[in-house]
Design a protein around this motif. Structure first.
Motif, PDB file in Angstrom:
ATOM      1  N   TRP A   1       0.751  -1.253   0.288  1.00  0.00           N
ATOM      2  CA  TRP A   1       0.172   0.012   0.173  1.00  0.00           C
ATOM      3  C   TRP A   1       0.711   1.427  -0.217  1.00  0.00           C
ATOM      4  O   TRP A   1       1.774   1.107   0.610  1.00  0.00           O
ATOM      5  N   PHE A   2       0.532   2.273  -0.834  1.00  0.00           N
ATOM      6  CA  PHE A   2       1.157   3.383  -0.743  1.00  0.00           C
ATOM      7  C   PHE A   2       0.515   4.306  -0.180  1.00  0.00           C
ATOM      8  O   PHE A   2      -1.323   4.565  -0.269  1.00  0.00           O
ATOM      9  N   VAL A   3       0.921   5.042   0.911  1.00  0.00           N
ATOM     10  CA  VAL A   3      -0.450   5.969   1.604  1.00  0.00           C
ATOM     11  C   VAL A   3       0.741   7.193   2.936  1.00  0.00           C
ATOM     12  O   VAL A   3       1.802   7.262   2.356  1.00  0.00           O
ATOM     13  N   THR A   4      -0.523   8.035   3.366  1.00  0.00           N
ATOM     14  CA  THR A   4       0.221   9.085   3.557  1.00  0.00           C
ATOM     15  C   THR A   4       0.790   8.935   4.780  1.00  0.00           C
ATOM     16  O   THR A   4       0.106   7.895   6.083  1.00  0.00           O
ATOM     17  N   ASN A   5       1.633  10.202   5.321  1.00  0.00           N
ATOM     18  CA  ASN A   5       2.242   9.448   6.591  1.00  0.00           C
ATOM     19  C   ASN A   5       0.749   9.977   8.500  1.00  0.00           C
ATOM     20  O   ASN A   5       1.010   8.667   8.732  1.00  0.00           O
ATOM     21  N   TRP A   6      -0.208  10.648   7.432  1.00  0.00           N
ATOM     22  CA  TRP A   6      -1.336  10.138   8.540  1.00  0.00           C
ATOM     23  C   TRP A   6      -1.969   8.817   8.544  1.00  0.00           C
ATOM     24  O   TRP A   6      -2.291   8.081   9.842  1.00  0.00           O
ATOM     25  N   GLN A   7      -2.202   8.962   7.282  1.00  0.00           N
ATOM     26  CA  GLN A   7      -3.323   7.100   6.813  1.00  0.00           C
ATOM     27  C   GLN A   7      -1.942   5.914   8.036  1.00  0.00           C
ATOM     28  O   GLN A   7      -2.651   5.632   8.019  1.00  0.00           O
TER      29      GLN A   7
END
Length: 93
Positions: free
Chosen positions: A15-21
């Motif tokens: 998965w590519f996610v943001t820091n928040w995610q």
């Protein structure tokens, strides 16, 4: 880079996610079989106008001492003198 990302995303557990995610998952981890329904990772969220910093950001081409190359910084403020980094967060030095 896009070709690499497409290849990696063919894997069932990537998965590519943001820091928040990522932090949301750390707070409430879910097993792999539940990630497709993990609400913080859905891509349907749209930003409210109050969350958008600016409509046309400044694009700053700055030389980075750390990376020894030019880097691009997108900001709603004016461009800093130097590329911001650790111990120079505002790009003043």
């Amino acid at each position: 880079m896009l070709k690499f990302m497409k290849e990696v995303l063919k894997q069932p557990d990537v998965w590519f996610v943001t820091n928040w995610q990522a932090i949301q998952w750390i707070k409430k981890p879910k097993p792999l079989d539940q990630l497709h329904g993990f609400e913080p990772w859905n891509c349907r969220k749209r930003f409210d106008k109050s969350e958008i910093a600016c409509s046309i950001p400044n694009v700053c081409k700055l030389h980075s001492r750390v990376f020894q190359q030019d880097r691009y910084l997108y900001t709603c403020s004016k461009c800093p003198q130097k590329y911001p980094w650790i111990r120079n967060e505002f790009g003043l030095e």
